[in-house]
Design a protein around this motif. Structure first.
Motif, mmCIF file in Angstrom:
data_model
loop_
_atom_site.group_PDB
_atom_site.id
_atom_site.type_symbol
_atom_site.label_atom_id
_atom_site.label_comp_id
_atom_site.label_asym_id
_atom_site.label_seq_id
_atom_site.Cartn_x
_atom_site.Cartn_y
_atom_site.Cartn_z
ATOM 1 N N MET A 3 0.986 13.730 0.560
ATOM 2 C CA MET A 3 0.606 12.275 0.153
ATOM 3 C C MET A 3 1.931 11.573 -0.250
ATOM 4 O O MET A 3 2.328 10.501 0.360
ATOM 5 C CB MET A 3 -0.490 12.300 -0.719
ATOM 6 N N TRP B 234 0.952 -1.132 -0.009
ATOM 7 C CA TRP B 234 0.060 -0.148 -0.008
ATOM 8 C C TRP B 234 0.891 1.221 0.189
ATOM 9 O O TRP B 234 0.628 2.214 -0.702
ATOM 10 C CB TRP B 234 -1.101 -0.151 1.103
ATOM 11 N N GLY C 244 0.561 4.117 -2.900
ATOM 12 C CA GLY C 244 0.481 5.391 -2.635
ATOM 13 C C GLY C 244 1.653 6.420 -3.289
ATOM 14 O O GLY C 244 1.412 7.288 -3.709
ATOM 15 N N THR C 245 2.795 5.986 -3.114
ATOM 16 C CA THR C 245 3.895 6.515 -3.499
ATOM 17 C C THR C 245 3.903 6.686 -5.150
ATOM 18 O O THR C 245 4.087 7.767 -5.588
ATOM 19 C CB THR C 245 5.408 5.961 -3.146
ATOM 20 N N ILE D 233 1.379 6.400 -7.097
ATOM 21 C CA ILE D 233 0.055 7.484 -7.447
ATOM 22 C C ILE D 233 0.541 8.812 -7.252
ATOM 23 O O ILE D 233 0.098 9.740 -8.070
ATOM 24 C CB ILE D 233 -1.092 6.930 -6.799
ATOM 25 N N ALA D 234 0.845 9.225 -6.151
ATOM 26 C CA ALA D 234 1.230 10.420 -5.828
ATOM 27 C C ALA D 234 2.316 10.915 -6.948
ATOM 28 O O ALA D 234 2.322 12.170 -6.983
ATOM 29 C CB ALA D 234 1.698 10.872 -4.308
ATOM 30 N N SER E 223 3.449 8.559 1.817
ATOM 31 C CA SER E 223 3.468 7.199 1.476
ATOM 32 C C SER E 223 4.822 6.811 1.339
ATOM 33 O O SER E 223 5.222 5.500 1.556
ATOM 34 C CB SER E 223 3.097 7.167 -0.078
#
Length: 83
Positions: free
Chosen positions: A55, A15, A19-20, A22-23, A59
């Protein structure tokens, strides 16, 4: 109990990495400049930097934490779940 913790470490790593990524995609590419106006949400672009940079940092921190935790477990000889 140990198997559950090892599984949680893997999930945390997955996760955090997701997140990393996507950001990073949203921060460093014009993905939001194309996507948000197409959805009628162009006004949100003014606040994008206030959300995406924290974020990305959080992340990346979660990913680093999970990786270090897994590395410590291996160094201590704690077996991973499913092995």
């Amino acid at each position: 109990m140990r198997e559950t913790t090892a599984m949680n470490d893997r999930k945390l790593l997955k996760w955090g990495s997701a997140g990393t990524i996507i950001a990073a995609i949203c921060c460093f590419t014009p993905a939001l400049l194309i996507l948000l106006p197409a959805l009628g949400l162009a006004a949100w672009l003014a606040w994008a930097d206030y959300v995406l940079w924290p974020m990305l940092i959080v992340s990346a921190g979660v990913t680093l934490f999970a990786w270090l935790r897994m590395r410590r477990r291996r160094a201590c000889g704690v077996p991973e779940a499913g092995r």
